[in-house]
Scaffold this active site. Sequence first.
Site, PDB file in Angstrom:
ATOM      1  CG  ASN A   9      -1.717   1.225   1.425  1.00  0.00           C
ATOM      2  OD1 ASN A   9      -1.843   2.022   0.489  1.00  0.00           O
ATOM      3  ND2 ASN A   9      -2.274   1.420   2.604  1.00  0.00           N
ATOM      4  CE  LYS A  11       0.258   3.297   4.741  1.00  0.00           C
ATOM      5  NZ  LYS A  11       0.166   3.398   6.166  1.00  0.00           N
ATOM      6  CG  HIS A  94      -5.580   1.687   5.317  1.00  0.00           C
ATOM      7  ND1 HIS A  94      -5.131   2.620   6.211  1.00  0.00           N
ATOM      8  CD2 HIS A  94      -4.560   0.816   5.121  1.00  0.00           C
ATOM      9  CE1 HIS A  94      -3.883   2.326   6.535  1.00  0.00           C
ATOM     10  NE2 HIS A  94      -3.511   1.242   5.892  1.00  0.00           N
ATOM     11  CD  GLU A  96      -2.735   5.303   6.889  1.00  0.00           C
ATOM     12  OE1 GLU A  96      -2.776   5.393   5.648  1.00  0.00           O
ATOM     13  OE2 GLU A  96      -1.770   4.790   7.500  1.00  0.00           O
ATOM     14  CD  GLU A 166      -3.426  -2.890   7.372  1.00  0.00           C
ATOM     15  OE1 GLU A 166      -2.277  -3.035   6.972  1.00  0.00           O
ATOM     16  OE2 GLU A 166      -4.126  -1.914   7.076  1.00  0.00           O
ATOM     17  N   GLY A 172       2.576   1.853  10.748  1.00  0.00           N
ATOM     18  CA  GLY A 172       3.498   2.978  10.584  1.00  0.00           C
ATOM     19  C   GLY A 172       4.198   3.372  11.867  1.00  0.00           C
ATOM     20  CB  SER A 212       5.499  -2.160  11.856  1.00  0.00           C
ATOM     21  OG  SER A 212       5.038  -0.845  12.085  1.00  0.00           O
TER      22      SER A 212
HETATM   23  C1  PEP Z   1      -0.580  -0.103   6.157  1.00  0.00           C
HETATM   24  O1  PEP Z   1      -0.676   1.089   5.968  1.00  0.00           O
HETATM   25  O2  PEP Z   1      -1.482  -0.856   5.762  1.00  0.00           O
HETATM   26  C2  PEP Z   1       0.596  -0.598   6.875  1.00  0.00           C
HETATM   27  C3  PEP Z   1       0.579  -1.832   7.306  1.00  0.00           C
HETATM   28  O3  PEP Z   1       1.624   0.273   7.023  1.00  0.00           O
HETATM   29  P1  PEP Z   1       3.072  -0.061   7.667  1.00  0.00           P
HETATM   30  O4  PEP Z   1       3.557  -1.334   7.028  1.00  0.00           O
HETATM   31  O5  PEP Z   1       3.919   1.113   7.311  1.00  0.00           O
HETATM   32  O6  PEP Z   1       2.861  -0.230   9.133  1.00  0.00           O
END
Ligand code: PEP
Length: 249
Positions: A9, A11, A94, A96, A166, A172, A212
């Site tokens: 992703n 973003k 997601h 966000e 997630e 992040g 992460s």
């Molecule tokens: C995400 O945005 O779906 C995500 C898992 O980000 P990150 O790997 O940076 O934690």
Amino acid sequence: MRKHIVAGNWKMNNGLIQTKSLISDLKKQTKTSDAEVMIAPTFTNLWHAFESTRQDDIEVVAQNMHFSENGAYTGEISAGMLKSIGIKTVILGHSERRAYYNETDQDLAKKVDTALANEMKVIFCFGEELADRKAGNEETVVENQIKNALFHLEADVFKNIILAYEPVWAIGTGETATPDQAQDMHAFIRKTLENTYGNEVADEVSILYGGSVKPNNAKEIFGKPDVDGGLIGGASLNAEDFFAIVNAF
Ligand code: PEP
């Protein structure tokens, strides 16, 4: 057999030049695992990404879409528009989008319906916040997110749903769920699916972990029996890191 999937992703990162360069780096990588590879560039670069990966083992997917087929929704993108440039899969829900654009489970149920009506696949994201986990409510939160957005669906459409657990506190932040925490939640999600839709559906749905995931922790997380892949944010912006994760299977 359910599929292994690693999806990047991107973003709101990468203009056209950076997108070209990252795709060219991705094409130089060698895949040694059975995982399906997906990348989700921003809307403006979907067409280029789609065109330039046509011959490659990489699926280009969208990060979001609107629940209406068309109309007066300034700034939005419809399923039909995505399909018109060859996109067949969309990420929905997601954290966000839930946090910054107030996307509710009800909005997401409508988006899921629209995507499926357009014969698209959905990567459906959900996960608890830190406060939920601290209060021991993570399973209830996750169960409600899944039920509210997905459990009106008939069993036979679940072949078009990919789940992405997630935990918000791990996205992040550099803080990852431990492999055991991920496995426990994935097993709970599979059980929840089984209780409503039976064994066959529960066994077939791929459940990705996101939060992460990096080259140095992917193998351990992907080694868990109910973790079928990853949704990768930060590490998907570097071709070598991303493929190290893809090849961790
Ligand atoms: C995400 O945005 O779906 C995500 C898992 O980000 P990150 O790997 O940076 O934690």
